[in-house]
Design a protein around this motif. Structure first.
Motif, PDB file in Angstrom:
ATOM      1  N   ASN A 101       0.967  -0.955   0.197  1.00  0.00           N
ATOM      2  CA  ASN A 101       0.313  -0.270  -0.051  1.00  0.00           C
ATOM      3  C   ASN A 101       0.717   1.736   0.055  1.00  0.00           C
ATOM      4  N   THR A 102       1.719   1.483  -1.542  1.00  0.00           N
ATOM      5  CA  THR A 102       2.302   2.904  -1.460  1.00  0.00           C
ATOM      6  C   THR A 102       2.369   3.411  -2.517  1.00  0.00           C
ATOM      7  N   VAL A 103       3.252   5.064  -3.001  1.00  0.00           N
ATOM      8  CA  VAL A 103       2.674   5.650  -3.819  1.00  0.00           C
ATOM      9  C   VAL A 103       4.121   5.847  -4.365  1.00  0.00           C
ATOM     10  N   MET A 105       5.787   8.093  -5.036  1.00  0.00           N
ATOM     11  CA  MET A 105       5.978   9.154  -5.203  1.00  0.00           C
ATOM     12  C   MET A 105       7.161  10.158  -4.817  1.00  0.00           C
ATOM     13  N   THR A 106       7.900   9.361  -3.818  1.00  0.00           N
ATOM     14  CA  THR A 106       9.411   9.676  -3.109  1.00  0.00           C
ATOM     15  C   THR A 106      10.414   8.918  -2.464  1.00  0.00           C
ATOM     16  N   TYR A 107      11.267   8.388  -3.015  1.00  0.00           N
ATOM     17  CA  TYR A 107      11.929   7.606  -2.890  1.00  0.00           C
ATOM     18  C   TYR A 107      11.550   6.803  -1.726  1.00  0.00           C
ATOM     19  N   VAL A 109       9.345   6.486   0.657  1.00  0.00           N
ATOM     20  CA  VAL A 109       7.638   5.709   0.806  1.00  0.00           C
ATOM     21  C   VAL A 109       7.856   4.510  -0.142  1.00  0.00           C
ATOM     22  N   PHE A 113       9.953  -0.142  -5.626  1.00  0.00           N
ATOM     23  CA  PHE A 113       9.242   0.110  -6.418  1.00  0.00           C
ATOM     24  C   PHE A 113       9.930   1.692  -7.478  1.00  0.00           C
ATOM     25  N   GLY A 338       7.517  11.192  -8.100  1.00  0.00           N
ATOM     26  CA  GLY A 338       5.944  11.871  -8.175  1.00  0.00           C
ATOM     27  C   GLY A 338       5.871  12.887  -8.805  1.00  0.00           C
ATOM     28  N   CYS A 344      -1.007  12.580  -7.120  1.00  0.00           N
ATOM     29  CA  CYS A 344      -0.347  13.247  -5.852  1.00  0.00           C
ATOM     30  C   CYS A 344      -0.297  11.262  -5.613  1.00  0.00           C
ATOM     31  N   GLY A 345      -1.672  10.998  -5.248  1.00  0.00           N
ATOM     32  CA  GLY A 345      -1.378   9.388  -5.069  1.00  0.00           C
ATOM     33  C   GLY A 345      -0.971   8.269  -5.896  1.00  0.00           C
ATOM     34  N   LYS A 346      -0.831   7.381  -6.696  1.00  0.00           N
ATOM     35  CA  LYS A 346      -1.479   6.311  -7.482  1.00  0.00           C
ATOM     36  C   LYS A 346      -0.254   5.243  -7.665  1.00  0.00           C
ATOM     37  N   LYS A 347      -0.951   4.195  -8.250  1.00  0.00           N
ATOM     38  CA  LYS A 347      -0.264   3.415  -7.305  1.00  0.00           C
ATOM     39  C   LYS A 347       1.193   2.284  -7.654  1.00  0.00           C
TER      40      LYS A 347
END
Lengths: 485, 485
Positions: A101-103, A105-107, A109, A113, A338, A344-347
């Motif tokens: 369950n993460t995004v 967006m930044t390394y 988090v 991925f 990101g 902002c949030g994406k899978k």
């Protein structure tokens, strides 16, 4: 419900998925238990109440009912849209993504991925012949077209990011008559307007006529408009046609337009030595989209947008919001990607494609691709040789086979408008009869040039693996219903 | 790999998820095994080759490594962004969605899910005080803002769908200084331009100053621009502030502007009798967005856009592509809702929220919401009472608590720019030290009015459930690192 109970719930769920045959529907299982919407509203307890329904028995029943009354898109007889089943490695990746369950967006988090997305994008760019570009995973192919149009506009008018497009000559984009509707949706959203999507005529096979494109471009300029974007289609939605990328690229270069190759359905050919010629010239496109969720067997959603301009995605989309994208960190922020995104949030969709490719290797992807085209060819030949069946387009390397069924009493009669009007109706009757029986789900479509009569469309995907048996079954099932009409 | 092998793979995966503690990280587990990107690139085998790596042992190792080096966002000490863990019912729904792999585009491919989406949207509209509206699930909150802006423009200028916005007065939108960056991204994409996003000053608590909005609206009109859209924020990204919806609605009505209430983070209050006053006036908004993926415990992605105008979403977005949305079918096509969307393929996110609400009931959602606010209050009081800690905003009902840590040698010294510059650095040093130790992930942020010095931001979400222990731990861990500086 904390930890242990949650894990028990998932264990039970896994059991139910197996019991209900969701993970591997058998050939003899129904594709769908069709119920009319009004009936399903009665039979399924949709209501949400103040008090919960969380007894194990209640949850089990809900899950079973959801599965029972849902369409088995991974059934070998599901041919309604351009997607279907999945590679189990893809499902494995999906479940891991959900559990983590993460995004990306930044390394910090999404460390693994973030790097994985970069690896997959570089590999794809390389396969499409682009040396040093950029890309991003998007929630579907339509979003990828929106990225392409936005980027093309920004490249032509960088100041529009600040000022908008109010006080400028109308921008015009071009695509073929058989392109996907996403370009119209994009034109609406991006403030360009649907009437500034100029639709170019196609040939018999469904490919954009390059000469017509040039004429329309010249016409637009003479009307005081600014041509800026051409969307080529690599695998059209209906006929599976591939536009001539080299020819289109020449026109685009001549008139300063961005060429986007929409390979959402057909971009998979790049993995095949035998079929990649269909996208010959992909290295000349400014951007390319590809949906591994179609032929590649990645579970929904998995779509990627690629561009040859390194850095342009970030430049176009960045806002540099400090609460997400701090510039000073304990690692190099070049790995925080990101801000290239409009979301902002994406899978983490990249992981699905990565795991499939990692596990199977590029060679296996080639084999999957070739099987699609060879199955399509088999189906095409089957239709040619069978009484009462007729191909819409003959002799085309296409992953999508379109055909009519002509019932016995109409065979050999005059093919006037009345004839075709009957065929139109028969197609929909056969299709809905098959759905209601649960035996086959086959989509249908029509095209103005093709007698405006609905025909069956079997758009093949990678999973479940199309085979001679499944292709035979399509024709036999249609015939068995059609014979009784 | 067909059926049985696929199921074995998933069984193994489930075992690995349990072994690695991904599904329920313990308090003592690290939130992250931080590795520098360059080091992770060396230590993890990212490459994709022609040959696959599909031995059970290789796949197991890959899955374990992905989990090991990924951030445990469902750890109780993860406080970096506005998301975190999930309700297990939500994960259960996610896994079912993945396994069924379909799109809520037409009823026949997603019968249960199409009806479910409608049920959930109606329930939410009702909670927000809207009698008969419409809605759609979107891939995240930023996409919901794009829907709002597009719809607002279409309502004002329906002809823009056809003509674009080239030959019209510039459209202007308004939001607060502390609104989410998605409005800037939206303005860029939709052709409005970032300079036509007018930023309104906020008060000490981070709430938009209504009087300033009216002044800016008048100013825009005097400049020959057309104010059309105001985005209120219900739970700002940093301070968790709620704008005054009633006050803003009055201005919007007066000047004919669309009011969008961005409740992506804070919209959850609607479930709580005690806290729903924070969104008092929600029934006056033209549209509302809410992300159950934040406080509600739905796994990513789960976001919903709601509007009071029934039919407007379809009217604005439809293209009526015949190959997807046939008008004559064997069931009423009013259940085919995909043409309301700008996407073609999209995931069935509504089911996650539906299953959580079905299983737990609305009462449980109230309790979850209250717990967030009460935990925030507890943390706030803790900070007030602890030496060396200082709240950024005092006495505010907010789910997000922002504070500075002031090390011993700076306590009681003059608070000049040099002092704040030291605090700024200390915040980032403590934050990165905690990440590297794996003990806590706490985000930081800065605001110009707040000494432009980074402060810690703990934005609470529903899962994992915040508790006194987890709030104590935040303060204790910061202190233990800070004491050694």
């Amino acid at each position: 419900m904390e930890g242990d109970h949650g894990i028990k719930l998932l264990e039970k769920l896994f059991q139910i998925l197996k019991d209900e045959g969701v993970l591997q529907p058998k050939f003899s299982d129904p594709v769908i238990h069709f119920k009319d919407p009004e009936k399903l509203l009665d039979d399924f307890e949709f209501t949400i109440d103040n008090q919960g329904h969380a007894t194990p028995a209640a949850i089990e029943q809900i899950c079973r009912d959801v599965m029972k009354y849902s369409t088995k898109t991974n059934h070998v007889n599901f041919h309604t849209f351009l997607y279907g089943g999945y590679d189990f490695y893809g499902l494995c990746a999906s479940w891991i993504i959900d559990a983590l369950n993460t995004v990306p967006m930044t390394y910090d988090v999404a460390p693994v991925f973030s790097l994985m997305e970069d690896v997959v994008i570089k590999k794809l760019l390389n396969l499409y012949g682009i040396n040093d570009g950029d890309g991003i995973f998007t929630p579907g192919g339509s979003s990828a077209t929106l990225y392409a149009m936005t980027l093309a506009r920004f490249k032509k008018y960088p100041e529009s990011k600040k000022t908008g497009i109010f006080n400028q000559k109308p921008l015009v984009c071009f695509t073929s008559k058989e392109a996907h509707f996403c370009i119209d949706k994009g034109a609406n959203w991006l403030g360009i307007g649907e009437e500034n999507v100029i639709v170019i005529e196609t040939n018999e096979k469904g490919e954009m006529i390059v000469k017509d494109l040039e004429e329309e471009v010249i016409k637009s300029i003479s009307e005081g408009k600014v041509p800026f974007f051409v969307q080529a289609t690599c695998g059209t939605t209906v006929l599976g046609a591939y536009d001539d990328l080299r020819g289109l690229a020449m026109i685009c270069q001549k008139y300063g337009m961005w060429l986007h190759a929409d390979g959402c359905y057909g971009g998979q050919v790049i993995f095949s030595k035998k079929y990649k010629y269909l996208m010959d010239g992909s290295e000349l496109a400014d951007s390319i989209s590809y949906c591994p969720q179609k032929m590649g067997g990645a579970p929904l959603q998995c779509a990627v947008f690629l561009t040859k301009y390194k850095g342009l995605l970030l430049e176009c989309n960045k806002t540099g919001a400090g609460y997400v994208f701090a510039t000073e960190k304990y690692y190099s922020t070049c790995y925080d990607t990101g801000d290239k995104s409009v979301q902002c949030g994406k899978k983490v969709d990249a992981f699905k494609l990565w795991l499939i490719l990692k596990a199977r290797g590029l060679d296996a992807f080639e084999e999957i691709t070739d099987n699609i085209f060879e199955s399509a060819k088999y189906l095409s030949n089957l239709i040619k040789s069978r009484d009462g069946f007729r191909l819409v387009v003959d002799n085309q390397a296409s992953p999508s086979i379109c055909f009519w069924y002509i019932p016995k009493n109409l065979r050999g009669t005059t093919e006037n408008p009345e004839f075709w009007s009957k065929i139109d109706k028969i197609t929909t009757i056969i299709s809905s009869t098959l759905v209601k029986s649960g035996r086959q789900m086959i989509g249908y479509s029509k095209l103005p040039k093709k007698h405006s009569a609905n025909f069956f469309r079997v758009a093949l995907v990678g999973y479940p693996r199309p085979s001679k048996e499944s292709m035979d079954s399509i024709v036999n099932e249609i015939e068995s219903v059609g014979d009784k009409l």
